[in-house]
Design a protein around this motif. Structure first.
Motif, mmCIF file in Angstrom:
data_model
loop_
_atom_site.group_PDB
_atom_site.id
_atom_site.type_symbol
_atom_site.label_atom_id
_atom_site.label_comp_id
_atom_site.label_asym_id
_atom_site.label_seq_id
_atom_site.Cartn_x
_atom_site.Cartn_y
_atom_site.Cartn_z
ATOM 1 N N UNK A 3 9.189 -27.597 -1.152
ATOM 2 C CA UNK A 3 8.087 -28.438 -0.690
ATOM 3 C C UNK A 3 6.968 -28.378 -1.736
ATOM 4 N N UNK A 4 6.485 -29.548 -2.123
ATOM 5 C CA UNK A 4 5.485 -29.653 -3.184
ATOM 6 C C UNK A 4 4.308 -30.481 -2.697
ATOM 7 N N UNK A 5 3.098 -29.985 -2.930
ATOM 8 C CA UNK A 5 1.887 -30.696 -2.529
ATOM 9 C C UNK A 5 0.947 -30.762 -3.726
ATOM 10 N N UNK A 91 -2.013 -43.778 -13.620
ATOM 11 C CA UNK A 91 -0.697 -43.775 -12.967
ATOM 12 C C UNK A 91 -0.762 -42.911 -11.717
ATOM 13 N N UNK A 92 0.303 -42.993 -10.919
ATOM 14 C CA UNK A 92 0.519 -42.017 -9.852
ATOM 15 C C UNK A 92 1.268 -40.846 -10.492
ATOM 16 N N UNK A 93 0.747 -39.653 -10.318
ATOM 17 C CA UNK A 93 1.348 -38.459 -10.905
ATOM 18 C C UNK A 93 2.069 -37.664 -9.824
ATOM 19 N N UNK A 94 3.305 -37.264 -10.144
ATOM 20 C CA UNK A 94 4.155 -36.554 -9.197
ATOM 21 C C UNK A 94 4.532 -35.182 -9.741
ATOM 22 N N UNK A 95 4.423 -34.197 -8.904
ATOM 23 C CA UNK A 95 4.952 -32.879 -9.216
ATOM 24 C C UNK A 95 6.440 -32.871 -8.875
ATOM 25 N N UNK A 110 13.388 -32.028 -6.169
ATOM 26 C CA UNK A 110 12.374 -32.247 -5.139
ATOM 27 C C UNK A 110 11.145 -32.889 -5.769
ATOM 28 N N UNK A 111 10.509 -33.803 -5.002
ATOM 29 C CA UNK A 111 9.302 -34.486 -5.453
ATOM 30 C C UNK A 111 8.141 -34.195 -4.520
ATOM 31 N N UNK A 112 6.938 -34.167 -5.085
ATOM 32 C CA UNK A 112 5.747 -34.194 -4.259
ATOM 33 C C UNK A 112 5.426 -35.620 -3.860
ATOM 34 N N UNK A 113 4.344 -35.782 -3.109
ATOM 35 C CA UNK A 113 4.002 -37.106 -2.593
ATOM 36 C C UNK A 113 3.214 -37.939 -3.596
ATOM 37 N N UNK A 114 2.688 -37.315 -4.626
ATOM 38 C CA UNK A 114 1.973 -38.020 -5.682
ATOM 39 C C UNK A 114 0.467 -37.982 -5.502
#
Length: 121
Positions: A3-5, A91-95, A110-114
């Motif tokens: 889980x990434x935030x 841009x939208x940045x994603x972890x 896994x991706x964060x929500x951005x």
């Protein structure tokens, strides 16, 4: 599943700086790296930076070398320090949690929500 935030996005003028943060929980054995990707409307998501879990061997896209720095804190928080920002950094940045260190999104598990970053002139 990791889980990434993300947090820390916002609006800034050209030449300014922002620091993005990514809090991770639930690491799996398959996660060896953490990365940052970005995406603008109509374009593919592109890798910006990645780092081995534990904070070693950072890698960067050519477009951000010398301006962005990826780092880790206790292997749970990953940061992206962005300096000398340009309008094209908007841009939208994603972890992302990755199986192998890469700027290729195919290694992401896994991706964060951005978080949105906007750089204005």
């Amino acid at each position: 599943q990791v889980q990434l935030v993300e947090s820390g996005g916002g609006s800034v003028q050209v030449g300014g700086a922002l620091r993005l943060s990514c809090a991770a929980s639930g690491y799996t054995y398959s996660t060896r790296c953490m990365g940052w990707f970005r995406q603008t409307p109509g374009k593919e998501r592109e890798g910006v930076a990645a780092i081995v879990v534990g904070g070693r061997s950072p890698m960067y896209a050519d477009s951000v070398k010398g301006r962005f720095t990826i780092s880790q804190d206790n292997a749970k928080n990953t940061y992206l320090q962005m300096n000398s920002l340009k309008p094209e950094d908007t841009a939208m940045y994603f972890c992302a949690a990755e199986n192998y260190c890469s700027l290729n999104r195919l290694q992401v598990n896994s991706w964060g929500q951005g978080t949105q970053v906007t750089v204005s002139s």
